[in-house]
Scaffold this motif. Structure first.
Motif, PDB file in Angstrom:
ATOM      1  N   ASP A   7     -10.967  93.158  41.935  1.00 54.84           N
ATOM      2  CA  ASP A   7     -10.506  91.991  42.684  1.00 54.84           C
ATOM      3  C   ASP A   7     -11.133  90.731  42.117  1.00 54.84           C
ATOM      4  O   ASP A   7     -12.359  90.608  42.064  1.00 54.84           O
ATOM      5  CB  ASP A   7     -10.897  92.163  44.156  1.00 54.84           C
ATOM      6  N   LEU A   8     -10.293  89.792  41.673  1.00 51.15           N
ATOM      7  CA  LEU A   8     -10.811  88.497  41.263  1.00 51.15           C
ATOM      8  C   LEU A   8     -11.275  87.736  42.496  1.00 51.15           C
ATOM      9  O   LEU A   8     -10.632  87.799  43.556  1.00 51.15           O
ATOM     10  CB  LEU A   8      -9.730  87.682  40.545  1.00 51.15           C
ATOM     11  N   PRO A   9     -12.386  87.031  42.421  1.00 46.88           N
ATOM     12  CA  PRO A   9     -12.891  86.307  43.596  1.00 46.88           C
ATOM     13  C   PRO A   9     -11.931  85.227  44.042  1.00 46.88           C
ATOM     14  O   PRO A   9     -11.298  84.556  43.217  1.00 46.88           O
ATOM     15  CB  PRO A   9     -14.212  85.720  43.096  1.00 46.88           C
ATOM     16  N   ASP A  57      -0.370  96.470  38.885  1.00 40.43           N
ATOM     17  CA  ASP A  57      -0.276  97.877  39.277  1.00 40.43           C
ATOM     18  C   ASP A  57      -0.514  98.805  38.078  1.00 40.43           C
ATOM     19  O   ASP A  57       0.340  99.596  37.700  1.00 40.43           O
ATOM     20  CB  ASP A  57       1.099  98.145  39.900  1.00 40.43           C
ATOM     21  N   GLY A  58      -1.693  98.671  37.470  1.00 45.88           N
ATOM     22  CA  GLY A  58      -2.069  99.569  36.387  1.00 45.88           C
ATOM     23  C   GLY A  58      -1.386  99.276  35.072  1.00 45.88           C
ATOM     24  O   GLY A  58      -1.035 100.210  34.330  1.00 45.88           O
ATOM     25  N   SER A  59      -1.203  98.006  34.719  1.00 43.92           N
ATOM     26  CA  SER A  59      -0.550  97.657  33.457  1.00 43.92           C
ATOM     27  C   SER A  59      -1.369  98.143  32.263  1.00 43.92           C
ATOM     28  O   SER A  59      -2.610  98.172  32.298  1.00 43.92           O
ATOM     29  CB  SER A  59      -0.365  96.143  33.356  1.00 43.92           C
ATOM     30  N   THR A  60      -0.661  98.483  31.197  1.00 39.71           N
ATOM     31  CA  THR A  60      -1.310  98.936  29.968  1.00 39.71           C
ATOM     32  C   THR A  60      -1.180  97.912  28.848  1.00 39.71           C
ATOM     33  O   THR A  60      -1.617  98.171  27.724  1.00 39.71           O
ATOM     34  CB  THR A  60      -0.714 100.284  29.511  1.00 39.71           C
ATOM     35  N   ASP A  61      -0.570  96.764  29.123  1.00 42.64           N
ATOM     36  CA  ASP A  61      -0.466  95.709  28.125  1.00 42.64           C
ATOM     37  C   ASP A  61      -1.490  94.616  28.445  1.00 42.64           C
ATOM     38  O   ASP A  61      -2.516  94.888  29.065  1.00 42.64           O
ATOM     39  CB  ASP A  61       0.965  95.165  28.067  1.00 42.64           C
ATOM     40  N   ARG A  62      -1.211  93.396  28.085  1.00 47.38           N
ATOM     41  CA  ARG A  62      -2.163  92.294  28.283  1.00 47.38           C
ATOM     42  C   ARG A  62      -1.948  91.568  29.613  1.00 47.38           C
ATOM     43  O   ARG A  62      -2.476  90.470  29.816  1.00 47.38           O
ATOM     44  CB  ARG A  62      -2.030  91.282  27.139  1.00 47.38           C
ATOM     45  N   SER A  63      -1.233  92.164  30.534  1.00 46.00           N
ATOM     46  CA  SER A  63      -0.918  91.481  31.795  1.00 46.00           C
ATOM     47  C   SER A  63      -2.177  91.027  32.533  1.00 46.00           C
ATOM     48  O   SER A  63      -2.249  89.884  33.014  1.00 46.00           O
ATOM     49  CB  SER A  63      -0.088  92.401  32.693  1.00 46.00           C
ATOM     50  N   TRP A  64      -3.174  91.889  32.627  1.00 47.71           N
ATOM     51  CA  TRP A  64      -4.374  91.533  33.393  1.00 47.71           C
ATOM     52  C   TRP A  64      -5.147  90.408  32.706  1.00 47.71           C
ATOM     53  O   TRP A  64      -5.697  89.527  33.374  1.00 47.71           O
ATOM     54  CB  TRP A  64      -5.262  92.743  33.599  1.00 47.71           C
ATOM     55  N   ASP A  65      -5.190  90.412  31.393  1.00 48.45           N
ATOM     56  CA  ASP A  65      -5.860  89.325  30.672  1.00 48.45           C
ATOM     57  C   ASP A  65      -5.198  87.992  30.985  1.00 48.45           C
ATOM     58  O   ASP A  65      -5.873  86.967  31.158  1.00 48.45           O
ATOM     59  CB  ASP A  65      -5.820  89.584  29.165  1.00 48.45           C
ATOM     60  N   ILE A  66      -3.887  88.006  31.064  1.00 46.47           N
ATOM     61  CA  ILE A  66      -3.151  86.771  31.364  1.00 46.47           C
ATOM     62  C   ILE A  66      -3.409  86.336  32.805  1.00 46.47           C
ATOM     63  O   ILE A  66      -3.574  85.140  33.089  1.00 46.47           O
ATOM     64  CB  ILE A  66      -1.651  86.970  31.097  1.00 46.47           C
ATOM     65  N   VAL A  67      -3.463  87.312  33.732  1.00 52.31           N
ATOM     66  CA  VAL A  67      -3.772  86.969  35.132  1.00 52.31           C
ATOM     67  C   VAL A  67      -5.154  86.341  35.235  1.00 52.31           C
ATOM     68  O   VAL A  67      -5.349  85.339  35.947  1.00 52.31           O
ATOM     69  CB  VAL A  67      -3.671  88.226  36.022  1.00 52.31           C
ATOM     70  N   GLU A  68      -6.119  86.889  34.516  1.00 51.45           N
ATOM     71  CA  GLU A  68      -7.471  86.318  34.531  1.00 51.45           C
ATOM     72  C   GLU A  68      -7.465  84.895  33.975  1.00 51.45           C
ATOM     73  O   GLU A  68      -8.148  84.004  34.505  1.00 51.45           O
ATOM     74  CB  GLU A  68      -8.411  87.199  33.718  1.00 51.45           C
ATOM     75  N   GLN A  69      -6.707  84.667  32.918  1.00 48.91           N
ATOM     76  CA  GLN A  69      -6.622  83.329  32.342  1.00 48.91           C
ATOM     77  C   GLN A  69      -5.961  82.349  33.304  1.00 48.91           C
ATOM     78  O   GLN A  69      -6.438  81.219  33.491  1.00 48.91           O
ATOM     79  CB  GLN A  69      -5.840  83.381  31.030  1.00 48.91           C
ATOM     80  N   GLU A  75      -6.600  76.908  40.462  1.00 52.38           N
ATOM     81  CA  GLU A  75      -7.355  77.299  41.652  1.00 52.38           C
ATOM     82  C   GLU A  75      -6.481  77.991  42.694  1.00 52.38           C
ATOM     83  O   GLU A  75      -6.988  78.636  43.618  1.00 52.38           O
ATOM     84  CB  GLU A  75      -8.001  76.073  42.293  1.00 52.38           C
ATOM     85  N   TYR A  76      -5.173  77.900  42.572  1.00 47.01           N
ATOM     86  CA  TYR A  76      -4.274  78.513  43.538  1.00 47.01           C
ATOM     87  C   TYR A  76      -3.901  79.952  43.173  1.00 47.01           C
ATOM     88  O   TYR A  76      -3.199  80.615  43.933  1.00 47.01           O
ATOM     89  CB  TYR A  76      -2.992  77.681  43.660  1.00 47.01           C
ATOM     90  N   ILE A  77      -4.346  80.417  42.027  1.00 49.23           N
ATOM     91  CA  ILE A  77      -3.956  81.736  41.542  1.00 49.23           C
ATOM     92  C   ILE A  77      -5.144  82.687  41.555  1.00 49.23           C
ATOM     93  O   ILE A  77      -6.241  82.336  41.111  1.00 49.23           O
ATOM     94  CB  ILE A  77      -3.371  81.651  40.111  1.00 49.23           C
ATOM     95  N   SER A  78      -4.931  83.885  42.060  1.00 49.62           N
ATOM     96  CA  SER A  78      -5.934  84.950  41.982  1.00 49.62           C
ATOM     97  C   SER A  78      -5.208  86.264  41.739  1.00 49.62           C
ATOM     98  O   SER A  78      -3.972  86.318  41.758  1.00 49.62           O
ATOM     99  CB  SER A  78      -6.779  85.015  43.263  1.00 49.62           C
ATOM    100  N   GLY A  79      -5.951  87.317  41.501  1.00 47.04           N
ATOM    101  CA  GLY A  79      -5.311  88.582  41.168  1.00 47.04           C
ATOM    102  C   GLY A  79      -6.127  89.786  41.578  1.00 47.04           C
ATOM    103  O   GLY A  79      -7.337  89.699  41.797  1.00 47.04           O
ATOM    104  N   GLY A  95      -1.493  93.428  48.376  1.00 50.14           N
ATOM    105  CA  GLY A  95      -1.278  91.994  48.482  1.00 50.14           C
ATOM    106  C   GLY A  95      -1.198  91.519  49.916  1.00 50.14           C
ATOM    107  O   GLY A  95      -1.725  90.455  50.266  1.00 50.14           O
ATOM    108  N   PHE A  96      -0.542  92.301  50.778  1.00 50.82           N
ATOM    109  CA  PHE A  96      -0.453  91.941  52.193  1.00 50.82           C
ATOM    110  C   PHE A  96      -1.849  91.857  52.820  1.00 50.82           C
ATOM    111  O   PHE A  96      -2.137  90.959  53.615  1.00 50.82           O
ATOM    112  CB  PHE A  96       0.381  92.976  52.952  1.00 50.82           C
ATOM    113  N   GLU A  97      -2.702  92.802  52.482  1.00 47.71           N
ATOM    114  CA  GLU A  97      -4.048  92.825  53.063  1.00 47.71           C
ATOM    115  C   GLU A  97      -4.898  91.663  52.584  1.00 47.71           C
ATOM    116  O   GLU A  97      -5.788  91.205  53.292  1.00 47.71           O
ATOM    117  CB  GLU A  97      -4.720  94.157  52.717  1.00 47.71           C
ATOM    118  N   ARG A  98      -4.639  91.190  51.387  1.00 47.66           N
ATOM    119  CA  ARG A  98      -5.423  90.090  50.812  1.00 47.66           C
ATOM    120  C   ARG A  98      -4.875  88.719  51.200  1.00 47.66           C
ATOM    121  O   ARG A  98      -5.602  87.728  51.228  1.00 47.66           O
ATOM    122  CB  ARG A  98      -5.427  90.240  49.292  1.00 47.66           C
TER     123      ARG A  98
END
Length: 326
Positions: A7-9, A57-69, A75-79, A95-98
Motif C-alpha cells: 500500500d502506497l501511503p 491486481d498482480g501485474s507482471t509488466d511495469r504498471s506498478w512502477d508507473i503507479v509509483e511515479q 498528490e491526488y494519486i495513490s495505489g 479499493g472500496f475499503e481504502r
C-alpha cells in the motif's frame, strides 16, 4: 504470513475528498499515464475534490512502477499493489475499503471508459440515486464479445428484475454507503447493482456513456467469463433466498421426494397384499425406496442447516437506513 497487498501511503493533504476513483488494473503500463491525465483534466473542470486509487491486481509488466511515479508526481494519486492476481472483484473490494470520498467511481484502466462522464454521474447521485451504472450503448468491441454480452445482460435483467442494459460496464458511480455495505469476491463485480438492491439501495439509474476502442494491449476476459457469470448469478440468488432459511429449499425437495416415494410404496403394497402380484422384478420398488431415502437426506440437510444458522452469530443483520432521535 505474507501480506496480500503493498500500500502506497496516503497523502496527508487528502483527507475526505468528494470523489474516490477506483481503477483496478492488470498489465496496463501503456495506458496509465494517459488515463491519469484524462481523469485530471475531466475533474479540473468541476468543483469536486477527488482522489485516484490505482489497484494493481498482480501485474507482471511495469504498471506498478508507473503507479509509483504517478503517485510521487501527483498528490491526488495513490495505489495498492496486490501480491498476485486475485481478480477484479478482489481488486475493487480493496479499493472500496481504502476509498474515503462521499462518492465512489469505478472505471477500467484500458482507456475505453471516458472520465468526462463522471461529473454527470455524480450529479445523478446528488439528486438521490444510490448507484449509477454506465451503458455502453455503442460498443467498439468484436462481435464475439457483443453478442454474448447482450444475451448475458438480457438474462440477468429477466432474472434480477433490474432494468439495466449493461451489467458488465466498468464505469459506475456509487454513494459511499453502498460500497460500505456490500462485499465483492470471486466474479461478483458484475452484480454490484443486484448486491446493492438486496442491501436496500434500490435507486439504481443508468447513463449512456461513450465507449472508446481499445488502444493498447488486449482484453483480459475470454468467453468463459459468461459461463462463470451465470454460475455466479445462480450462486447469488441461492445465497440471498435460502442462506438464512435452508429448510425452505432442502425441505421442499425432501417433502416432494418423500411424498412421491411413499405413494409408490403404498401402491406396491396394495398390489402385493390385495392382488397378490410379485414385486421381485419391479424397478418401481427400487425407485420408491430410493426416493424415500433421498427425501430423508434432503430434509436432514435442511434441518442441519437450520441448526447451524441458529448457532451462528454471523446471520444477516438488518441494514439501517436512518436513525432519528426522539
Amino acid at each position: 504470513m505474507q501480506e496480500k497487498k503493498i500500500d502506497l501511503p496516503k497523502k496527508s493533504g487528502i483527507t475526505s475528498p468528494d470523489i474516490s476513483i477506483v481503477v483496478p488494473l492488470l498489465n496496463e503500463e501503456d495506458s496509465l499515464d494517459e488515463l491519469a491525465d484524462q481523469i485530471t483534466k475531466a475533474l479540473a473542470k468541476t468543483n469536486y475534490s477527488y482522489e485516484i486509487l490505482f489497484i494493481d491486481d498482480g501485474s507482471t509488466d511495469r504498471s506498478w512502477d508507473i503507479v509509483e511515479q504517478l503517485s510521487g508526481d501527483n498528490e491526488y494519486i495513490s495505489g495498492i499493489r496486490l501480491r498476485r492476481n486475485y481478480g477484479k472483484s478482489d481488486a475493487l473490494q480493496t479499493g472500496f475499503e481504502r476509498s474515503t470520498g462521499r462518492f465512489v467511481v469505478t472505471m477500467d484502466a484500458d482507456l475505453q471508459d471516458d472520465p468526462n462522464e463522471i461529473p454527470a454521474m455524480i450529479k445523478k447521485l446528488e439528486k438521490g440515486a444510490d448507484l449509477v451504472s454506465g451503458w455502453k450503448k455503442k460498443r467498439h468491441d468484436p462481435i464475439s464479445k457483443t453478442i454474448p454480452s447482450r444475451f448475458f445482460n438480457a438474462v440477468t435483467r429477466w432474472v434480477t428484475g433490474i432494468k439495466l442494459h449493461d451489467f458488465n460496464c466498468g464505469l459506475k458511480a456509487y454513494r459511499k454507503e453502498v460500497v460500505e455495505n456490500i462485499t465483492l469476491y470471486g466474479e461478483m463485480h458484475r452484480y454490484v447493482p443486484l448486491l446493492a438492491k438486496w442491501e436496500g439501495f434500490g435507486r439504481i439509474e443508468e447513463q449512456v456513456v461513450q465507449h472508446h476502442p481499445r488502444q493498447y494491449g488486449h482484453t483480459k476476459f475470454g468467453i468463459s467469463r459468461f459461463l462463470n457469470g451465470f454460475l455466479d448469478l445462480v450462486t447469488l440468488l441461492f445465497i440471498n433466498r435460502y442462506v438464512n432459511r435452508p429448510m425452505h429449499f432442502f425441505g421442499l425437495f425432501g417433502v416432494l421426494f418423500l411424498f412421491v416415494g411413499i405413494a409408490i410404496n403404498l401402491y406396491l403394497a396394495y398390489i402385493k397384499i390385495f392382488l397378490g402380484e410379485s414385486l421381485a422384478n419391479r424397478p418401481l420398488l427400487f425407485l420408491g425406496l430410493l426416493l424415500v431415502m433421498v427425501g430423508v437426506q434432503f430434509f436432514s440437510i435442511g434441518f442441519l442447516g437450520e441448526l447451524l444458522n441458529r448457532g451462528d452469530g454471523r446471520n444477516q443483520k438488518p441494514n439501517v437506513a436512518e436513525v432519528t432521535d426522539s
